[in-house]
Design a protein around this motif. Sequence first.
Motif, PDB file in Angstrom:
ATOM      1  N   GLY A  45      -4.646  -8.333   5.325  1.00 26.53           N
ATOM      2  CA  GLY A  45      -3.982  -7.411   4.410  1.00 26.53           C
ATOM      3  C   GLY A  45      -4.109  -7.842   2.958  1.00 26.53           C
ATOM      4  O   GLY A  45      -4.326  -7.006   2.075  1.00 26.53           O
ATOM      5  N   TYR A  48      -7.604  -7.123   1.902  1.00 25.23           N
ATOM      6  CA  TYR A  48      -7.753  -5.672   1.755  1.00 25.23           C
ATOM      7  C   TYR A  48      -7.088  -5.192   0.459  1.00 25.23           C
ATOM      8  O   TYR A  48      -7.649  -4.372  -0.266  1.00 25.23           O
ATOM      9  CB  TYR A  48      -7.133  -4.966   2.961  1.00 25.23           C
ATOM     10  N   GLY A  49      -5.894  -5.688   0.153  1.00 33.42           N
ATOM     11  CA  GLY A  49      -5.211  -5.301  -1.069  1.00 33.42           C
ATOM     12  C   GLY A  49      -5.972  -5.719  -2.310  1.00 33.42           C
ATOM     13  O   GLY A  49      -6.078  -4.966  -3.283  1.00 33.42           O
ATOM     14  N   THR A  73      -0.608  -2.108  -1.532  1.00 29.68           N
ATOM     15  CA  THR A  73      -1.650  -1.758  -0.571  1.00 29.68           C
ATOM     16  C   THR A  73      -1.687  -2.779   0.564  1.00 29.68           C
ATOM     17  O   THR A  73      -1.812  -2.406   1.739  1.00 29.68           O
ATOM     18  CB  THR A  73      -3.022  -1.690  -1.265  1.00 29.68           C
ATOM     19  N   ALA A  74      -1.565  -4.061   0.238  1.00 28.54           N
ATOM     20  CA  ALA A  74      -1.561  -5.108   1.264  1.00 28.54           C
ATOM     21  C   ALA A  74      -0.366  -4.950   2.201  1.00 28.54           C
ATOM     22  O   ALA A  74      -0.515  -5.063   3.425  1.00 28.54           O
ATOM     23  CB  ALA A  74      -1.542  -6.484   0.614  1.00 28.54           C
ATOM     24  N   PHE A  77      -0.949  -1.974   4.480  1.00 26.59           N
ATOM     25  CA  PHE A  77      -1.980  -2.314   5.462  1.00 26.59           C
ATOM     26  C   PHE A  77      -1.406  -3.208   6.555  1.00 26.59           C
ATOM     27  O   PHE A  77      -1.663  -2.986   7.747  1.00 26.59           O
ATOM     28  CB  PHE A  77      -3.158  -3.008   4.767  1.00 26.59           C
ATOM     29  N   TYR A  81      -1.242  -2.158  10.393  1.00 22.25           N
ATOM     30  CA  TYR A  81      -1.973  -2.998  11.333  1.00 22.25           C
ATOM     31  C   TYR A  81      -1.048  -3.455  12.462  1.00 22.25           C
ATOM     32  O   TYR A  81      -1.415  -3.396  13.635  1.00 22.25           O
ATOM     33  CB  TYR A  81      -2.564  -4.195  10.599  1.00 22.25           C
ATOM     34  N   PHE A 103      -7.619   4.028  12.584  1.00 21.51           N
ATOM     35  CA  PHE A 103      -7.099   3.082  11.598  1.00 21.51           C
ATOM     36  C   PHE A 103      -8.227   2.525  10.738  1.00 21.51           C
ATOM     37  O   PHE A 103      -8.117   2.473   9.508  1.00 21.51           O
ATOM     38  CB  PHE A 103      -6.357   1.944  12.312  1.00 21.51           C
ATOM     39  N   THR A 104      -9.312   2.124  11.366  1.00 19.78           N
ATOM     40  CA  THR A 104     -10.448   1.573  10.632  1.00 19.78           C
ATOM     41  C   THR A 104     -11.068   2.621   9.716  1.00 19.78           C
ATOM     42  O   THR A 104     -11.383   2.336   8.554  1.00 19.78           O
ATOM     43  CB  THR A 104     -11.506   1.042  11.613  1.00 19.78           C
ATOM     44  N   ALA A 107      -8.804   3.155   6.722  1.00 20.44           N
ATOM     45  CA  ALA A 107      -8.851   2.001   5.820  1.00 20.44           C
ATOM     46  C   ALA A 107     -10.140   1.999   5.001  1.00 20.44           C
ATOM     47  O   ALA A 107     -10.107   1.792   3.784  1.00 20.44           O
ATOM     48  CB  ALA A 107      -8.727   0.709   6.624  1.00 20.44           C
TER      49      ALA A 107
END
Length: 153
Positions: A45, A48-49, A73-74, A77, A81, A103-104, A107
């Motif tokens: 996460g 990703y963020g 965002t993290a 996520f 998740y 989900f993928t 994202a």
Amino acid sequence: MAHAAPAPGMRPRTTAITAGTTTTPDVFGARTHLIAKWATPVVIGLVYGYWAAANQRHGGPVTGWNILFGFVTALVFIGLYAAVRALASRMRREVHALLWAAFTGCAVGFLISQTGASVLNSAGIAVACAAGWFGVLFYRYYTHEDAEGHRIF
């Protein structure tokens, strides 16, 4: 094809579900697995963020709002998740694979949309990623179940 011979005095472990077949030993303890269960989504996460924040600023300077956007965002996520991981394991293999693929795809689509790409481009790449991931996951879940649909491992 050659196979390794067992060492003298060593007996392979067996499980109640697959009586008679060997399994690999569990090297880590329950505490390590619990830490990894929660550390994995947090680390993914945060990456990703950071990635979403970097896409949004287009290589410009880092601002406070950009940092806030990355952390929010993290957090979102990580929450999604954890929810998908909790729900997906209770589903049949088709729905299980579909849930992770959706989900993928979402994202990836969100990351692409932060670059300023068009909605059609973002959606197209997201659908392509989700379709590929669905195929991979369905194959994995299908080959790791017995005839009644029970997971082997």
